[in-house]
Design a protein around this motif. Sequence first.
Motif, PDB file in Angstrom:
ATOM      1  N   PHE A   1       0.808  -1.225   0.000  1.00 24.64           N
ATOM      2  CA  PHE A   1       0.000   0.000   0.000  1.00 24.64           C
ATOM      3  C   PHE A   1       0.841   1.274   0.000  1.00 24.64           C
TER       4      PHE A   1
ATOM      5  N   ASP B   1      12.673   0.192   5.465  1.00 27.77           N
ATOM      6  CA  ASP B   1      12.003  -1.117   5.441  1.00 27.77           C
ATOM      7  C   ASP B   1      13.043  -2.157   5.824  1.00 27.77           C
TER       8      ASP B   1
ATOM      9  N   ARG C   1      12.409  -4.556  -0.969  1.00 20.56           N
ATOM     10  CA  ARG C   1      11.338  -3.556  -1.024  1.00 20.56           C
ATOM     11  C   ARG C   1      11.903  -2.146  -0.858  1.00 20.56           C
TER      12      ARG C   1
ATOM     13  N   LYS D   1      -4.018   2.262   9.309  1.00 13.76           N
ATOM     14  CA  LYS D   1      -5.025   1.449   9.992  1.00 13.76           C
ATOM     15  C   LYS D   1      -4.663  -0.006   9.777  1.00 13.76           C
TER      16      LYS D   1
ATOM     17  N   ASN E   1      -8.408   6.538   5.506  1.00 10.76           N
ATOM     18  CA  ASN E   1      -8.640   7.333   4.300  1.00 10.76           C
ATOM     19  C   ASN E   1     -10.053   7.232   3.717  1.00 10.76           C
TER      20      ASN E   1
ATOM     21  N   TYR F   1      -1.068 -11.873   3.501  1.00  9.63           N
ATOM     22  CA  TYR F   1      -1.052 -12.032   4.963  1.00  9.63           C
ATOM     23  C   TYR F   1      -2.476 -12.008   5.550  1.00  9.63           C
TER      24      TYR F   1
HETATM   25  N1  LIG Z   1      -6.418   2.228   3.640  1.00 11.12           N
HETATM   26  C1  LIG Z   1      -6.364   1.307   2.711  1.00 11.12           C
HETATM   27  O1  LIG Z   1      -7.111   1.384   1.758  1.00 11.12           O
HETATM   28  C2  LIG Z   1      -5.376   0.177   2.844  1.00 11.12           C
HETATM   29  C3  LIG Z   1      -5.252  -0.777   1.821  1.00 11.12           C
HETATM   30  C4  LIG Z   1      -4.282  -1.780   1.980  1.00 11.12           C
HETATM   31  C5  LIG Z   1      -3.516  -1.836   3.137  1.00 11.12           C
HETATM   32  N2  LIG Z   1      -3.708  -0.919   4.127  1.00 11.12           N
HETATM   33  C6  LIG Z   1      -2.932  -0.983   5.376  1.00 11.12           C
HETATM   34  O2  LIG Z   1      -1.589  -0.664   5.119  1.00 11.12           O
HETATM   35  C7  LIG Z   1      -0.734  -1.360   6.046  1.00 11.12           C
HETATM   36  C8  LIG Z   1       0.364  -2.044   5.246  1.00 11.12           C
HETATM   37  O3  LIG Z   1      -0.236  -3.025   4.430  1.00 11.12           O
HETATM   38  P1  LIG Z   1       0.509  -3.647   3.163  1.00 11.12           P
HETATM   39  O4  LIG Z   1      -0.474  -4.506   2.492  1.00 11.12           O
HETATM   40  O5  LIG Z   1       1.204  -2.571   2.420  1.00 11.12           O
HETATM   41  O6  LIG Z   1       1.582  -4.579   3.930  1.00 11.12           O
HETATM   42  P2  LIG Z   1       2.929  -5.183   3.336  1.00 11.12           P
HETATM   43  O7  LIG Z   1       3.229  -6.390   4.151  1.00 11.12           O
HETATM   44  O8  LIG Z   1       2.869  -5.311   1.853  1.00 11.12           O
HETATM   45  O9  LIG Z   1       4.000  -4.042   3.651  1.00 11.12           O
HETATM   46  C9  LIG Z   1       4.454  -3.751   4.958  1.00 11.12           C
HETATM   47  C10 LIG Z   1       5.942  -3.436   4.858  1.00 11.12           C
HETATM   48  O10 LIG Z   1       6.393  -2.973   6.141  1.00 11.12           O
HETATM   49  C11 LIG Z   1       7.662  -3.557   6.415  1.00 11.12           C
HETATM   50  N3  LIG Z   1       7.838  -3.553   7.871  1.00 11.12           N
HETATM   51  C12 LIG Z   1       7.047  -4.183   8.792  1.00 11.12           C
HETATM   52  N4  LIG Z   1       7.482  -3.908  10.038  1.00 11.12           N
HETATM   53  C13 LIG Z   1       8.555  -3.092   9.906  1.00 11.12           C
HETATM   54  C14 LIG Z   1       9.419  -2.461  10.839  1.00 11.12           C
HETATM   55  N5  LIG Z   1       9.273  -2.615  12.154  1.00 11.12           N
HETATM   56  N6  LIG Z   1      10.426  -1.680  10.365  1.00 11.12           N
HETATM   57  C15 LIG Z   1      10.584  -1.520   9.021  1.00 11.12           C
HETATM   58  N7  LIG Z   1       9.795  -2.097   8.095  1.00 11.12           N
HETATM   59  C16 LIG Z   1       8.787  -2.859   8.527  1.00 11.12           C
HETATM   60  C17 LIG Z   1       7.618  -4.922   5.771  1.00 11.12           C
HETATM   61  O11 LIG Z   1       8.913  -5.425   5.490  1.00 11.12           O
HETATM   62  C18 LIG Z   1       6.811  -4.645   4.486  1.00 11.12           C
HETATM   63  O12 LIG Z   1       7.638  -4.299   3.398  1.00 11.12           O
HETATM   64  C19 LIG Z   1      -1.642  -2.335   6.801  1.00 11.12           C
HETATM   65  O13 LIG Z   1      -1.831  -1.866   8.109  1.00 11.12           O
HETATM   66  C20 LIG Z   1      -2.931  -2.377   5.983  1.00 11.12           C
HETATM   67  O14 LIG Z   1      -4.084  -2.582   6.777  1.00 11.12           O
HETATM   68  C21 LIG Z   1      -4.598   0.098   3.978  1.00 11.12           C
END
Ligand SMILES: NC(=O)c1ccc[n+]([C@@H]2O[C@H](COP(=O)([O-])OP(=O)(O)OC[C@H]3O[C@@H](n4cnc5c(N)ncnc54)[C@H](O)[C@@H]3O)[C@@H](O)[C@H]2O)c1
Length: 344
Positions: A14, A35, A40, A96, A124, A165
């Motif tokens: 995201f 990250d 990534r 969130k 959002n 996940y």
């Molecule tokens: N608002 C929306 O429409 C929407 C849509 C999708 C996802 N999200 C939210 O966005 C968030 C991320 O989701 P995603 O699908 O992108 O996840 P993702 O797993 O694709 O990405 C998360 C990233 O964070 C990194 N990460 C995790 N913990 C870390 C830390 N302590 N230090 C550094 N890097 C760290 C991981 O390596 C990964 O690259 C979630 O909370 C999800 O609910 C929101």
Amino acid sequence: MTDLKGALIGCGFFAVNQMHAWNDVEGARIVAICDRDPERLKTVGDQFGIERRYSDAEALFSDGRFDFVDIATTVQSHRPLVELAARHKIAAICQKPFAKSLADAKAMVEACQNAGIPLMVHENFRWQAPIQAVRKALEENAIGVPFWGRFSFRSGYDVFSGQPYLAAQDRFIIEDLGIHTLDIARYILGDVRAVTARTKRVNPKIKGEDVATILLDHQSGATSIVDVSYVTKLSREPFPETLIELDGSDGTIRLTPGYQLEVTNARGTHTLDVSPKLLSWASRPWHNIQESVYAIQQHWVDQLKRGGEHSTSGADNLKTFALVEAAYDSAAGHLTVDVEAMLR
Ligand SMILES: NC(=O)c1ccc[n+]([C@@H]2O[C@H](COP(=O)([O-])OP(=O)(O)OC[C@H]3O[C@@H](n4cnc5c(N)ncnc54)[C@H](O)[C@@H]3O)[C@@H](O)[C@H]2O)c1
């Protein structure tokens, strides 16, 4: 005034939307990213031309030289990262779901209040153009006093392809998607006194629930239903549209598929196309969400600059997050949960 400098943590699925939106936002730019996954970090760093890259958030904060942090990681890391921002007195945005529990979310709000830093949850969905249009119609008194509502998100979209996940989580649709729908219900009909919910898992390949039906008693006296499903196969896939029905003392509002806003009152029925814009970097059907990402991030900067409260501040989001916990408690115990008591 010079641009605010931001750092983004979590370069996943995201975050790419957030990075594109930061390019468009006026008054801020991202100067550093972090990250723990090197691949990534490289992909996003190269795509957006960010030189300062960190694999460890502690190192990012120690180096400093930024005004705010955008935490775009998944929920497990939200509390430690927000608390890290508070220790460094850096204003923070947190994705969130805000936290794993209401107790964690309350602790995060308190840490930021004690540090004197703004905290906004990246909630959002209320910033989507069609949702803003519904709110505007209510504010213009188009239907009088609303007494009933339905906020519905029913889809067969394969959400697991982009976010694998989600299939392994004990809690799925309320924590991931319903949280947005519940926030919209609060945004439109106001805060909630009590929650009654039922959940179901239909897809046998996932761990958590993928269907939820939630009854909300609003403080205003209005009643609403939040119904969400990721196993509903329709003739036309509506993902990611939230459909809304509102009945008021003087008329009705219907937000129907294809982003049509229908208002019926003493003046007749008027239908307005409230489709979101397709931003240059956006792609259908995600463009509705992508435009709202831009809108909330612009709001973050505007309010930071004028020292104003954010629409989805940490304190505000506690009231949405409580609805998530209340819905799970209600479904598990087949009872109605007093939300005001949870927030005291
Ligand atoms: N608002 C929306 O429409 C929407 C849509 C999708 C996802 N999200 C939210 O966005 C968030 C991320 O989701 P995603 O699908 O992108 O996840 P993702 O797993 O694709 O990405 C998360 C990233 O964070 C990194 N990460 C995790 N913990 C870390 C830390 N302590 N230090 C550094 N890097 C760290 C991981 O390596 C990964 O690259 C979630 O909370 C999800 O609910 C929101």
